[in-house]
Design a protein around this motif. Structure first.
Motif, short mmCIF file in Angstrom:
data_model
loop_
_atom_site.label_atom_id
_atom_site.label_comp_id
_atom_site.label_asym_id
_atom_site.label_seq_id
_atom_site.Cartn_x
_atom_site.Cartn_y
_atom_site.Cartn_z
N SER A 195 0.83 -1.21 0.00
CA SER A 195 0.00 0.00 0.00
C SER A 195 0.86 1.26 0.00
O SER A 195 2.05 1.21 0.32
CB SER A 195 -0.91 0.03 1.24
N ARG A 225 -14.01 9.54 2.21
CA ARG A 225 -12.88 9.49 3.14
C ARG A 225 -11.67 10.26 2.60
O ARG A 225 -10.85 10.76 3.37
CB ARG A 225 -12.50 8.03 3.41
N ARG A 284 -4.66 7.53 5.39
CA ARG A 284 -5.25 6.23 5.05
C ARG A 284 -4.38 5.50 4.04
O ARG A 284 -3.84 6.11 3.11
CB ARG A 284 -6.66 6.45 4.47
N GLU A 285 -4.27 4.18 4.19
CA GLU A 285 -3.53 3.38 3.23
C GLU A 285 -4.39 3.01 2.03
O GLU A 285 -5.58 2.75 2.17
CB GLU A 285 -3.02 2.09 3.90
N MET A 286 -3.77 3.02 0.85
CA MET A 286 -4.44 2.61 -0.39
C MET A 286 -3.57 1.55 -1.08
O MET A 286 -2.38 1.76 -1.27
CB MET A 286 -4.61 3.81 -1.31
N ASP A 288 -14.11 5.46 -0.28
CA ASP A 288 -12.76 5.71 0.22
C ASP A 288 -12.09 6.88 -0.48
O ASP A 288 -11.36 7.65 0.15
CB ASP A 288 -11.91 4.45 0.05
N THR A 327 -12.80 3.45 -5.05
CA THR A 327 -12.69 4.76 -5.70
C THR A 327 -13.83 4.92 -6.69
O THR A 327 -14.18 3.98 -7.41
CB THR A 327 -11.36 4.87 -6.46
N ARG A 374 -7.59 -5.70 -3.26
CA ARG A 374 -8.39 -5.09 -2.19
C ARG A 374 -8.80 -3.67 -2.56
O ARG A 374 -9.29 -2.92 -1.71
CB ARG A 374 -7.60 -5.09 -0.88
N ALA A 375 -8.59 -3.28 -3.82
CA ALA A 375 -8.99 -1.95 -4.28
C ALA A 375 -9.72 -2.08 -5.62
O ALA A 375 -9.35 -2.91 -6.47
CB ALA A 375 -7.77 -1.04 -4.43
N GLU A 424 -14.32 -2.52 5.61
CA GLU A 424 -13.08 -1.80 5.92
C GLU A 424 -11.85 -2.41 5.24
O GLU A 424 -10.81 -1.76 5.16
CB GLU A 424 -12.85 -1.78 7.44
N PHE A 442 -10.83 -0.93 -0.59
CA PHE A 442 -10.67 0.49 -0.89
C PHE A 442 -11.40 0.78 -2.19
O PHE A 442 -11.04 0.25 -3.25
CB PHE A 442 -9.18 0.84 -1.01
#
Length: 287
Positions: free
Chosen positions: A6, A148, A13-15, A108, A79, A44-45, A74, A77
């Motif tokens: 990430s 976020r 926040r981590e992406m 996010d 967009t 996970r994104a 949670e 992520f």
């Protein structure tokens, strides 16, 4: 694979460095299958947009599939992006519609998709005012925790400087076309100066770069695919990527970019392909 590495945005926040692009991924079944394959592969994104018309399908697929992989909201992520038709006075309505379509509680990262306004000429002097108004609305929703992080896509250096001078909340991220033929040095330098994450789209040049002789030469020497070389070239420079695919095998292969490195000489040879060529839209004429 384990989850991709990430980057930390300026929000703290981590992406994930690797996300699944969903442009042209349409229909509930196609979205579900791609998301299922991506979660299985460790993604996970996920990157969507109002104009992709798949926000509702993406949200539904994630709600159904996260429990299958022992994940919660949670853990992913998401967009999405404001439609150019909602630039300006309609921005609040447009962003709230994205929130409603995704139905995941919050987004996010939400981006202004384009510096111009649908229906206005690119040189129209109302464009700067419209995107400034859009940013104010995104700042408001960011303050409420519904978005976020907020950022922009397809902005030029001039658009970025204009935004940095007027914003209360600085953009967390700029998403633009980026590959060896379009290295975007000025934009990357500007983002670094202001603590803005620089993220790539169209890393494969709409597929055309997969046939490039040099990229294939490097791929053969590394025993990797041309797509993996292009993605590795970006992430090795700290640039997050969003390869899009609906093919489970390619979705998996696009994750296999963190267990090898390109030699400095190959990185330099690839970067030397830079000629300012765009495979996608050009925002440079937008006032």
């Amino acid at each position: 694979m384990s989850s991709p590495p990430s980057v930390v945005l300026n929000t703290g926040r981590e992406m994930p460095v690797l996300g699944l692009g969903t442009y042209k991924l349409c229909g509930p079944e196609a979205v579900f299958q791609a998301v299922d394959a991506a979660l299985a592969a460790g993604y996970r994104a996920f990157d969507s947009a109002a104009v992709y018309r798949n926000e509702a399908d993406l949200g539904r697929a994630l709600r159904e599939l996260l429990p299958k992989y022992g994940l919660t909201r949670e853990d992913v992520f998401i967009t999405s992006k404001l439609s150019p038709k909602d630039q300006g006075e309609k921005a609040m309505k447009g962003a709230l519609h994205s929130l409603s379509q995704l139905d995941l509680g919050y987004i996010d990262l939400y981006l202004i998709h384009w510096p111009g306004t649908q229906g206005l000429p690119v040189a129209d002097q109302r464009n700067p005012g419209n995107r400034a108004q859009s940013w104010l609305r995104l700042e408001e929703l960011h303050g409420q925790g519904k978005l976020r992080a907020i950022g922009v896509s397809n902005y030029t250096a001039a658009h970025m400087r204009e935004l940095m001078q007027s914003c209360r909340v600085p953009p967390a991220l700029l998403q633009v076309e980026f590959h060896p033929r379009l290295c975007q040095l000025e934009l990357r330098s500007l983002c670094k100066e202001h603590g803005v994450c620089f993220q790539a789209y169209s890393s494969l040049g709409k597929g055309e770069l997969l046939a490039d002789p040099l990229i294939n030469e490097v791929a053969n020497s590394c025993k990797r695919t041309p797509a993996q070389i292009l993605l590795r070239w970006a992430v090795q420079q700290g640039v997050p990527v969003l390869p899009k695919s609906s093919n489970p095998d390619r979705i998996q292969k696009n994750t296999e970019i963190f267990d090898f490195s390109l030699r400095d000489a190959d990185m330099d040879r690839l970067s030397a392909l830079d000629c300012g060529h765009r495979f996608c839209w050009d925002p440079s004429e937008v006032a």
